[in-house]
Design a protein around this motif. Structure first.
Motif, mmCIF file in Angstrom:
data_model
loop_
_atom_site.group_PDB
_atom_site.id
_atom_site.type_symbol
_atom_site.label_atom_id
_atom_site.label_comp_id
_atom_site.label_asym_id
_atom_site.label_seq_id
_atom_site.Cartn_x
_atom_site.Cartn_y
_atom_site.Cartn_z
ATOM 1 N N TRP A 24 -9.304 -42.341 28.087
ATOM 2 C CA TRP A 24 -10.411 -42.314 29.039
ATOM 3 C C TRP A 24 -11.732 -42.685 28.372
ATOM 4 C CZ3 TRP A 24 -10.744 -41.443 34.252
ATOM 5 C CH2 TRP A 24 -11.987 -41.089 34.776
ATOM 6 N N HIS A 25 -11.899 -42.297 27.102
ATOM 7 C CA HIS A 25 -13.176 -42.490 26.408
ATOM 8 C C HIS A 25 -13.190 -43.749 25.525
ATOM 9 C CE1 HIS A 25 -14.617 -38.461 27.567
ATOM 10 N NE2 HIS A 25 -13.368 -38.092 27.379
ATOM 11 N N GLN A 26 -12.170 -44.575 25.607
ATOM 12 C CA GLN A 26 -12.025 -45.676 24.660
ATOM 13 C C GLN A 26 -12.811 -46.918 25.078
ATOM 14 O OE1 GLN A 26 -8.194 -45.902 23.160
ATOM 15 N NE2 GLN A 26 -8.552 -47.625 21.829
ATOM 16 N N GLY A 27 -13.384 -47.589 24.082
ATOM 17 C CA GLY A 27 -14.030 -48.874 24.285
ATOM 18 C C GLY A 27 -15.277 -48.800 25.156
ATOM 19 N N LEU A 28 -15.721 -49.970 25.595
ATOM 20 C CA LEU A 28 -16.889 -50.038 26.462
ATOM 21 C C LEU A 28 -16.615 -49.339 27.788
ATOM 22 C CD1 LEU A 28 -19.754 -51.116 27.022
ATOM 23 C CD2 LEU A 28 -18.693 -53.213 27.888
ATOM 24 N N ALA A 29 -15.390 -49.453 28.288
ATOM 25 C CA ALA A 29 -15.039 -48.772 29.540
ATOM 26 C C ALA A 29 -15.241 -47.270 29.407
ATOM 27 C CB ALA A 29 -13.595 -49.083 29.923
ATOM 28 N N GLY A 30 -14.903 -46.721 28.247
ATOM 29 C CA GLY A 30 -15.100 -45.294 28.021
ATOM 30 C C GLY A 30 -16.563 -44.913 28.042
ATOM 31 N N GLU A 39 -28.334 -51.446 31.854
ATOM 32 C CA GLU A 39 -29.621 -51.210 31.200
ATOM 33 C C GLU A 39 -29.510 -50.099 30.158
ATOM 34 O OE1 GLU A 39 -34.255 -50.046 32.353
ATOM 35 O OE2 GLU A 39 -32.743 -50.316 33.926
ATOM 36 N N ARG A 40 -28.791 -49.027 30.485
ATOM 37 C CA ARG A 40 -28.635 -47.924 29.541
ATOM 38 C C ARG A 40 -27.796 -48.318 28.340
ATOM 39 N NH1 ARG A 40 -27.477 -42.266 32.394
ATOM 40 N NH2 ARG A 40 -27.923 -41.647 30.245
ATOM 41 N N LEU A 41 -26.949 -49.315 28.513
ATOM 42 C CA LEU A 41 -26.127 -49.820 27.402
ATOM 43 C C LEU A 41 -26.799 -50.977 26.672
ATOM 44 C CD1 LEU A 41 -22.633 -49.796 29.158
ATOM 45 C CD2 LEU A 41 -23.382 -48.270 27.316
ATOM 46 N N HIS A 42 -28.009 -51.327 27.104
ATOM 47 C CA HIS A 42 -28.776 -52.430 26.507
ATOM 48 C C HIS A 42 -28.015 -53.753 26.615
ATOM 49 C CE1 HIS A 42 -31.437 -49.316 25.010
ATOM 50 N NE2 HIS A 42 -30.418 -48.725 24.407
ATOM 51 N N LEU A 43 -27.410 -53.939 27.792
ATOM 52 C CA LEU A 43 -26.683 -55.176 28.076
ATOM 53 C C LEU A 43 -27.191 -55.739 29.397
ATOM 54 C CD1 LEU A 43 -23.021 -53.932 27.429
ATOM 55 C CD2 LEU A 43 -24.390 -55.301 25.848
ATOM 56 N N SER A 44 -26.978 -57.024 29.606
ATOM 57 C CA SER A 44 -27.206 -57.581 30.934
ATOM 58 C C SER A 44 -26.006 -57.238 31.802
ATOM 59 C CB SER A 44 -27.368 -59.097 30.858
ATOM 60 O OG SER A 44 -26.137 -59.710 30.493
ATOM 61 N N SER A 45 -26.194 -57.202 33.124
ATOM 62 C CA SER A 45 -25.073 -56.891 34.008
ATOM 63 C C SER A 45 -23.977 -57.949 33.880
ATOM 64 C CB SER A 45 -25.552 -56.790 35.458
ATOM 65 O OG SER A 45 -26.185 -57.987 35.867
ATOM 66 N N ARG A 46 -24.377 -59.182 33.611
ATOM 67 C CA ARG A 46 -23.384 -60.247 33.434
ATOM 68 C C ARG A 46 -22.531 -60.002 32.200
ATOM 69 N NH1 ARG A 46 -24.795 -66.751 33.049
ATOM 70 N NH2 ARG A 46 -22.635 -67.471 32.794
ATOM 71 N N THR A 47 -23.179 -59.592 31.093
ATOM 72 C CA THR A 47 -22.426 -59.305 29.867
ATOM 73 C C THR A 47 -21.520 -58.104 30.058
ATOM 74 O OG1 THR A 47 -24.179 -60.221 28.481
ATOM 75 C CG2 THR A 47 -22.637 -58.708 27.420
ATOM 76 N N LEU A 48 -22.030 -57.074 30.739
ATOM 77 C CA LEU A 48 -21.215 -55.892 31.001
ATOM 78 C C LEU A 48 -19.983 -56.264 31.815
ATOM 79 C CD1 LEU A 48 -20.695 -52.862 30.987
ATOM 80 C CD2 LEU A 48 -22.234 -52.659 32.961
ATOM 81 N N ARG A 49 -20.169 -57.082 32.847
ATOM 82 C CA ARG A 49 -19.042 -57.501 33.673
ATOM 83 C C ARG A 49 -18.015 -58.264 32.835
ATOM 84 N NH1 ARG A 49 -21.733 -60.176 36.893
ATOM 85 N NH2 ARG A 49 -21.981 -58.621 38.571
ATOM 86 N N ARG A 50 -18.485 -59.185 31.997
ATOM 87 C CA ARG A 50 -17.564 -59.990 31.184
ATOM 88 C C ARG A 50 -16.797 -59.126 30.189
ATOM 89 N NH1 ARG A 50 -18.333 -61.724 26.284
ATOM 90 N NH2 ARG A 50 -20.612 -61.434 26.380
ATOM 91 N N ARG A 51 -17.488 -58.199 29.542
ATOM 92 C CA ARG A 51 -16.826 -57.381 28.531
ATOM 93 C C ARG A 51 -15.832 -56.401 29.153
ATOM 94 N NH1 ARG A 51 -21.013 -55.163 24.181
ATOM 95 N NH2 ARG A 51 -19.084 -54.087 23.602
ATOM 96 N N ILE A 70 -14.110 -57.112 31.860
ATOM 97 C CA ILE A 70 -12.965 -57.969 32.173
ATOM 98 C C ILE A 70 -12.090 -58.149 30.936
ATOM 99 C CG2 ILE A 70 -12.285 -60.340 32.746
ATOM 100 C CD1 ILE A 70 -14.697 -60.432 34.644
ATOM 101 N N GLU A 71 -12.720 -58.276 29.766
ATOM 102 C CA GLU A 71 -11.970 -58.405 28.511
ATOM 103 C C GLU A 71 -11.139 -57.158 28.226
ATOM 104 O OE1 GLU A 71 -14.972 -59.243 25.631
ATOM 105 O OE2 GLU A 71 -15.208 -61.348 26.242
ATOM 106 N N GLU A 72 -11.562 -56.004 28.772
ATOM 107 C CA GLU A 72 -10.811 -54.760 28.615
ATOM 108 C C GLU A 72 -9.910 -54.497 29.827
ATOM 109 O OE1 GLU A 72 -13.169 -51.386 27.474
ATOM 110 O OE2 GLU A 72 -14.160 -52.448 25.835
ATOM 111 N N ASP A 73 -9.693 -55.544 30.623
ATOM 112 C CA ASP A 73 -8.788 -55.491 31.782
ATOM 113 C C ASP A 73 -9.224 -54.460 32.823
ATOM 114 O OD1 ASP A 73 -7.052 -57.482 30.784
ATOM 115 O OD2 ASP A 73 -6.071 -56.012 29.498
#
Length: 339
Positions: free
Chosen positions: A233-239, A260-272, A274-277
């Motif tokens: 549950w706590h693993q990776g960016l998804a966690g 914003e709290r993760l210091h990412l753009s929403s586009r980058t968050l969405r892409r990353r 997706i990389e974590e399925d």
């Protein structure tokens, strides 16, 4: 490269490693240095900790005891089948060695290994392979020794007899004194090898096990699935996203706020994600479902109050979502949970 282990694990391994340090003359403070763990937390029988804390404890042992070349072997001897809870009982109740191996590796994340363990076999030899590529270099020898001997201890207890190894290979350089390795593995390992592996006769895989119990295997495997999902549950960016969503369940954050709290753009968050399925919407659903089940089982709140805490503007939206998750209404779920 992502780590091959879940972000969280049972505290049992920390307890075993701390006791090893104490037995070798270290103080409790030295063992727990920079782990963020207190003696009270260490005493918890059912606690969970971040895997990084265990790596820090291992680093403390390695740094404090540099002359102990078989330190990892001394640790590995302490990991018995009963150490692993449901995972141990599941493989102990398997019908054959092959079934035990396949089940054990399927739920590898419930072990305490930091190497990635795989099974390979040809007509003559089956091998347990221990991939060390994700390990911190300074901890390599300790972790490989511990994981390999820990696995061998489990196999021996599973069989109820000594396992005759045909191959013992370690990538680490030869130690000054190989006698502890001979005592552990029953032969002189080939040091400086290309891989870390334990090889044994392939026909052993089809041997029946003395404690086979199909019903117990099924029950334990269900528990393993639940535990592994909780650890991951706590693993990776998804966690990290889940943790942020859990911090304010009454005002479920949207993607822009979390990004914003993760210091990412929403586009980058969405892409990353997706990389974590996964996706932000899926994570929102997971968090809402987990909180809904917890609040319904606890009792004391009306369905309207629970819907509001989960960020639903209308009770009907909450009921629709819950039926999608669980196949029943939240009212029925609560009644059954409180029986």
């Amino acid at each position: 490269m992502s780590a091959p282990w879940p972000a969280r694990r049972s505290i049992t391994s920390i307890q075993l490693l701390t006791q090893l340090g104490l037995d070798l003359g270290l103080s409790l403070d030295r063992c727990l240095h920079e782990t963020g763990l207190s003696p009270v937390q260490l005493a918890s029988l059912n606690g969970e900790i971040e895997a990084q804390r265990e790596l820090q404890l291992i680093a403390n042992l390695v740094e404090a005891l540099p002359a102990v070349e078989d330190l990892g072997l001394q640790a590995g001897r302490r990991y018995h089948l009963t150490t692993y809870g449901a995972w141990g009982y599941a493989i102990l109740s398997s019908a054959t060695v092959r079934q035990a191996a396949e089940l054990g590796l399927r739920y590898h994340g419930l072990t305490y290994a930091f190497t990635r363990i795989t099974l390979s076999a040809d007509d003559a030899i089956a091998s347990l392979n221990f991939d060390d590529s994700a390990l911190p270099p300074a901890l390599h020898d300790f972790i490989v020794q511990r994981d390999m001997l820990g696995a061998l201890v489990v196999v021996r207890e599973l069989l109820g007899s000594t396992l005759q190894l045909l191959i013992v290979e370690l990538r680490q350089p030869a130690p000054a004194d190989a006698s502890p390795f001979i005592a552990a593995f029953g032969q002189v390992p080939r040091f400086g090898a290309e891989h870390n592996r334990l090889g044994f006769a392939a026909d052993l895989l089809d041997n029946p096990l003395p404690r086979a119990n199909p019903q117990l295997v099924s029950a334990c495997e269900q528990q393993c699935q639940t535990l592994l999902a909780r650890h991951q549950w706590h693993q990776g960016l998804a966690g990290r996203v889940r943790q942020l969503l859990l911090q304010s369940p009454g005002q479920i954050a949207d993607m822009e706020q979390v990004a914003e709290r993760l210091h990412l753009s929403s586009r980058t968050l969405r892409r990353r994600l997706i990389e974590e399925d996964t996706s932000f919407r899926a994570l929102q659903d997971e968090v809402r479902q987990a909180l809904a089940e917890e609040l319904l089982a606890a009792g004391g709140l009306s369905l309207e109050e629970i819907a509001e805490r989960l960020g639903y503007g209308e009770l009907s939206n909450f009921i629709h979502a819950f039926k999608r998750w669980k196949g029943i209404t939240p009212g029925r779920y609560q009644r059954e949970a409180l029986v």
